[in-house]
Scaffold this active site. Structure first.
Site, PDB file in Angstrom:
ATOM      1  N   GLY A  40      64.073  25.788   5.564  1.00 43.59           N
ATOM      2  CA  GLY A  40      62.924  25.909   4.658  1.00 43.59           C
ATOM      3  C   GLY A  40      63.228  25.120   3.397  1.00 43.59           C
ATOM      4  O   GLY A  40      64.254  25.369   2.744  1.00 43.59           O
ATOM      5  N   ASP A 249      66.484  18.375  -0.045  1.00 48.79           N
ATOM      6  CA  ASP A 249      66.373  19.681  -0.711  1.00 48.79           C
ATOM      7  C   ASP A 249      67.592  19.922  -1.605  1.00 48.79           C
ATOM      8  O   ASP A 249      67.471  20.499  -2.695  1.00 48.79           O
ATOM      9  CB  ASP A 249      66.277  20.805   0.323  1.00 48.79           C
ATOM     10  CG  ASP A 249      65.208  20.538   1.365  1.00 48.79           C
ATOM     11  OD1 ASP A 249      64.202  19.875   1.034  1.00 48.79           O
ATOM     12  OD2 ASP A 249      65.387  20.985   2.516  1.00 48.79           O
TER      13      ASP A 249
HETATM   14  O1  RIB Z   1      64.178  19.652   4.533  1.00 51.72           O
HETATM   15  C1  RIB Z   1      64.758  20.272   5.648  1.00 51.72           C
HETATM   16  C2  RIB Z   1      63.977  21.486   6.028  1.00 51.72           C
HETATM   17  O2  RIB Z   1      62.688  21.111   6.444  1.00 51.72           O
HETATM   18  C3  RIB Z   1      64.548  22.252   7.187  1.00 51.72           C
HETATM   19  O3  RIB Z   1      65.482  23.226   6.789  1.00 51.72           O
HETATM   20  C4  RIB Z   1      63.321  22.832   7.866  1.00 51.72           C
HETATM   21  O4  RIB Z   1      63.221  24.221   7.794  1.00 51.72           O
HETATM   22  C5  RIB Z   1      62.139  22.165   7.185  1.00 51.72           C
HETATM   23  O5  RIB Z   1      61.561  22.989   6.288  1.00 51.72           O
END
Ligand code: RIB
Length: 312
Positions: A40, A249
């Site tokens: 996520g 992320d």
């Molecule tokens: O950016 C990577 C994420 O994108 C993964 O962890 C997956 O869950 C999606 O949300």
């Protein structure tokens, strides 16, 4: 309770299969490995910020199932405040189906599940947390109405807002002026601006009202675009990649933590580049996300040259 960084967050369980190369339509390949790991974009960025030492709080909607409980257990272990995480009883949690190829690249299909029900009222219930934060961040994996409400509250209270526009999608005109820092990768930036080069695209988004555009460029590092200032390009790191899931992320969450500490732009970007590079050294989004100490050890001691500009 007050925190440094609030994340309006998605939470997925990542179901990851390792195959040699991208599937063709209608093709079946035997996978050489399988993992079920935390994911996520929002939760990943929140964990990246927490591992950098930031106090982090989440606003999220998760499933009433075992996958939802996995999120609560994970955030407790990471020291993340989940008092504004609500569960959809009887609803399925967000799930990402991920294919990782031999070269470390991947393809992802996300089913948001209960996360699709996150709305403005959930965000309003956390207005006190938002008002006392230093940075509020979100991605495009959460409903845009939730992000907009959070950023409006943040703006009212002078809190910095940071949007990771992933996955890239058309966004309402009213959102752009509420975004202090935007962190697209190259493909997302070009798609959002409908341009063919990053300089033109970044300037289009600045004209829409975004405060700063930070485009991530993989091992080439990143580039910062501010209004009326020459772009700042910060080199990246050539790594033997295990997989790139969550690298963007990690960059976003690490940058949020640095900006919450009021770190100057060059150093904040150098730190975020390094954390993203280190995150590629193990399978899954959060496995290799580094602590501040690990980034410090990885980076050479010379600080990046300072440049002017920036809102913080
Ligand atoms: O950016 C990577 C994420 O994108 C993964 O962890 C997956 O869950 C999606 O949300």
């Amino acid at each position: 309770m007050s925190v440094d960084v609030v994340c309006v967050a998605s939470w997925n369980v990542d179901l990851i299969a390792h195959i040699p190369q991208p599937l063709e339509r209608g093709q079946t390949q035997m996978a050489q490995g399988f993992e079920r790991l935390p994911g996520g974009k929002g939760s990943n960025a929140a964990i990246a910020a927490a591992r950098q030492g930031a106090q982090v709080g989440l606003i999220a909607r998760i499933g009433g199932d075992d996958f939802g409980q996995m999120g609560l257990d994970l955030w407790a272990r990471e020291g993340i405040d989940s008092q504004h995480v609500v569960r959809g009883a009887g609803e399925t949690n967000g799930t990402a189906l991920i294919l990782v190829y031999a070269d470390g690249d991947n393809s992802i299909a996300v089913y948001p599940g209960a996360g699709a029900g996150l709305n403005a009222s959930h965000v309003q219930a956390a207005s006190d947390l938002l008002a006392h934060a230093r940075v509020v961040m979100a991605s495009c994996e959460v409903p845009v109405a939730a992000t907009q409400t959070a950023f409006e509250t943040a703006r009212t209270h002078g809190v910095l807002t940071l949007l990771n526009p992933a996955p890239a999608m058309p966004l309402p005109d009213a959102l752009w002026p509420l975004v202090d820092v935007l962190t697209p990768n190259e493909g997302e930036l070009l798609m959002l601006a409908d341009a063919t080069d990053i300089d033109t695209a970044a300037h289009q988004l600045l004209q829409r009202g975004v405060g700063a555009v930070v485009v991530t460029l993989g091992e080439r590092g990143c580039a910062l675009f501010l209004p009326d200032t020459a772009p700042l390009r910060v080199p990246g790191h050539a790594m033997q990649v295990v997989d790139t899931i969550g690298a963007g992320d990690t960059f976003t969450g690490t940058l949020a933590a640095a900006l919450a500490r009021q770190t100057p732009w060059p150093e904040a970007l150098r730190w975020a580049n390094a954390a993203a590079a280190l995150s590629t050294q193990a399978h899954g989004a959060v496995t290799a996300m580094p602590t501040a100490e690990q980034v410090r050890t990885f980076l050479p001691s010379t600080p990046a040259a300072p440049v002017g500009g920036g809102r913080h």
